[in-house]
Scaffold this motif. Structure first.
Motif, short mmCIF file in Angstrom:
data_model
loop_
_atom_site.label_atom_id
_atom_site.label_comp_id
_atom_site.label_asym_id
_atom_site.label_seq_id
_atom_site.Cartn_x
_atom_site.Cartn_y
_atom_site.Cartn_z
N ARG A 97 0.86 -1.14 -0.04
CA ARG A 97 -0.17 -0.12 -0.06
C ARG A 97 0.99 1.42 -0.03
NH1 ARG A 97 -3.86 -2.92 3.89
NH2 ARG A 97 -5.76 -2.77 2.86
N ARG A 98 0.51 2.27 -0.45
CA ARG A 98 0.94 3.82 -0.33
C ARG A 98 0.84 4.16 1.29
NH1 ARG A 98 -1.61 7.76 -2.49
NH2 ARG A 98 0.13 9.13 -2.77
N ALA A 99 1.85 4.74 1.58
CA ALA A 99 1.89 5.38 2.80
C ALA A 99 3.01 6.42 2.95
CB ALA A 99 2.21 4.27 3.91
N THR A 100 2.52 7.31 4.01
CA THR A 100 3.57 8.46 4.20
C THR A 100 3.68 8.70 5.59
OG1 THR A 100 3.99 10.68 3.44
CG2 THR A 100 1.80 10.08 4.36
N ALA A 101 4.71 9.59 5.84
CA ALA A 101 5.17 10.04 7.29
C ALA A 101 5.49 11.34 7.19
CB ALA A 101 6.12 9.03 7.92
N ASP B 91 6.96 10.17 0.22
CA ASP B 91 7.05 11.40 0.97
C ASP B 91 6.97 12.89 0.37
OD1 ASP B 91 9.02 11.64 -0.93
OD2 ASP B 91 11.03 11.67 -0.01
N SER B 92 6.23 12.69 -0.37
CA SER B 92 5.84 13.94 -1.06
C SER B 92 4.45 14.41 -0.86
CB SER B 92 5.84 13.98 -2.75
OG SER B 92 4.94 12.90 -3.04
N VAL B 93 3.58 13.57 -0.30
CA VAL B 93 1.99 14.18 -0.08
C VAL B 93 1.86 14.28 1.46
CG1 VAL B 93 1.52 12.77 -2.01
CG2 VAL B 93 1.58 11.49 0.33
N LEU B 94 0.60 14.86 1.58
CA LEU B 94 0.33 15.24 3.02
C LEU B 94 -0.47 14.10 3.82
CD1 LEU B 94 -1.39 18.67 2.62
CD2 LEU B 94 0.64 18.25 3.55
N TYR B 95 -1.21 13.10 3.04
CA TYR B 95 -1.82 11.98 3.70
C TYR B 95 -2.22 11.30 2.39
CZ TYR B 95 -6.13 14.21 2.85
OH TYR B 95 -7.11 15.19 2.27
N THR B 96 -2.12 9.81 2.84
CA THR B 96 -2.85 8.56 1.53
C THR B 96 -4.09 8.03 2.43
OG1 THR B 96 -1.50 6.78 2.86
CG2 THR B 96 -0.39 8.15 1.07
N ASP B 97 -4.74 7.76 1.47
CA ASP B 97 -6.33 7.27 1.69
C ASP B 97 -6.21 5.84 1.03
OD1 ASP B 97 -8.73 6.02 2.16
OD2 ASP B 97 -9.62 8.08 2.02
N GLU B 98 -6.19 4.69 1.68
CA GLU B 98 -6.16 3.22 1.07
C GLU B 98 -7.40 2.57 1.21
OE1 GLU B 98 -3.50 1.85 -1.11
OE2 GLU B 98 -3.52 3.91 -1.52
N GLY B 99 -8.55 3.31 1.79
CA GLY B 99 -9.71 2.93 2.12
C GLY B 99 -9.88 2.70 3.50
N THR B 100 -9.26 1.49 3.77
CA THR B 100 -9.58 1.02 5.44
C THR B 100 -7.98 1.30 6.04
OG1 THR B 100 -8.85 -1.25 4.77
CG2 THR B 100 -11.17 -1.09 5.04
#
Length: 336
Positions: A130-134, A153-162
């Motif tokens: 899954r895509r994830a960030t911190a 590392d380039s995004v504010l948040y990720t939404d993979e559904g659950t």
């Protein structure tokens, strides 16, 4: 029925307790989900703090009322952080937290991390594939330790559904407001953001690291022209129109908005129009054609194309899903 139970996992360092940064992200989750807003929604979230022991050591005397095993009974589980030594020194995530997260996911909970909490979700195997960030300072370590995770590392948040993850600091607030928007709709999320003096909606794909996050002070600030644009979304606005109103050249306006928001003028306008379309779909019975016109997206076909690409579902499906979740009175339905 409330929009669900939110369980927050509190995992202090056994010797040092909770650091100020960890307390900051924990406080964001508490402020969003732990303070009822009866005037915005008929019922609010049920909040529980879950930990593995007594009061946390250190200067912050935080007491949890539930053990980590209570994560499995929640609708949403949030891990705001892990101890700094897990991130900085490579120590293992506490085994009881890993086990509790797996049990929560198996029971159907939506699992969320804020900043370094992603290390706990990764240790539990919930981020594999899954895509994830911190926070951008920690993403290289996250990727090195968990190669099965698609670290961005380039995004504010990720939404993979659950499974959802956010960068640190204010990006944690962006993700929490995103959850409220998913659960209770754009109107509630926008009003809550206003009370928190926060952006009503920052898309997860927006850059988390901007060299100059706030435009330089002066009489040519962007605030007034952006507010004017939000009030005139139905008009055929162009970058030249906004630049002229801001007293800048189009090139300077483009540069200043990119510095301030991490996005271009056209992308910013599209985000505002999509958000306005969401609000109209939730709060009115206007046909899609009228919503396209009112939001500045033009024809119904154009609205459907942009809305589906941004939100993930067509406008009519979004309206049906929202109304199936939230009753006209604002009270969520009995379905989860």
């Amino acid at each position: 029925m409330s929009p669900g139970t939110v369980a927050i996992a509190v995992v202090p360092d056994p010797q040092l307790g909770i650091s100020p940064w960890e307390m900051y992200e924990l406080s964001i989750a508490l402020a969003v989900f732990g303070i009822p807003h009866a005037d915005l929604a008929a019922t609010w979230y049920d909040l529980r703090l879950c930990g593995s022991g007594g009061p946390a050591p250190g200067p912050y005397a935080l007491r949890t009322d539930h053990g980590l095993d209570a994560l499995a009974g929640a609708d949403t589980v949030i891990v705001p952080s892990v101890p700094e030594r897990v991130v900085d020194d490579g120590e293992e995530v506490p085994a009881d937290l890993v086990e509790a997260l797996r049990a929560a996911a198996d029971s159907g909970a939506r699992v969320v991390s804020l900043c370094t909490g992603a290390f706990a979700l990764a240790a539990a195997g919930l981020l594999d594939g899954r895509r994830a960030t911190a926070h951008w300072q920690h993403t290289a370590r996250l990727a090195a330790r968990h190669p099965a995770v698609i670290v961005d590392d380039s995004v504010l948040y990720t939404d993979e559904g659950t499974v959802l993850t956010s960068a640190g600091a204010t990006a944690a607030l962006d993700l929490c407001l995103h959850l409220v928007r998913r659960d209770l709709g754009a109107r509630v999320a926008n009003q809550l953001a206003r009370r928190l003096v926060a952006h009503a909606h920052r898309a997860g794909g927006q850059a988390q690291f901007i060299d100059t996050p706030v435009p330089p002070a002066g009489g040519d600030g962007l605030g007034p022209v952006l507010q004017w644009a939000v009030e005139h979304l139905a008009d055929p606005l162009t970058v030249d129109d906004l630049a002229r109103r801001a007293g800048m050249s189009p090139r300077s306006f483009h540069r200043r908005l990119l510095e301030a928001t991490g996005t271009t003028p056209l992308k910013w306008l599209l985000q505002q129009r999509i958000a306005h379309a969401q609000l109209l779909l939730e709060s009115t019975d206007l046909p899609v054609e009228r919503i396209g016109e009112s939001s500045g997206l033009g024809t119904a076909a154009n609205l459907r194309r942009h809305f589906t690409r941004s939100v993930g579902v067509p406008p009519t499906d979004y309206r049906k899903a929202f109304r199936a979740t939230v009753r006209p009175s604002g009270r969520p339905s009995t379905g989860r």
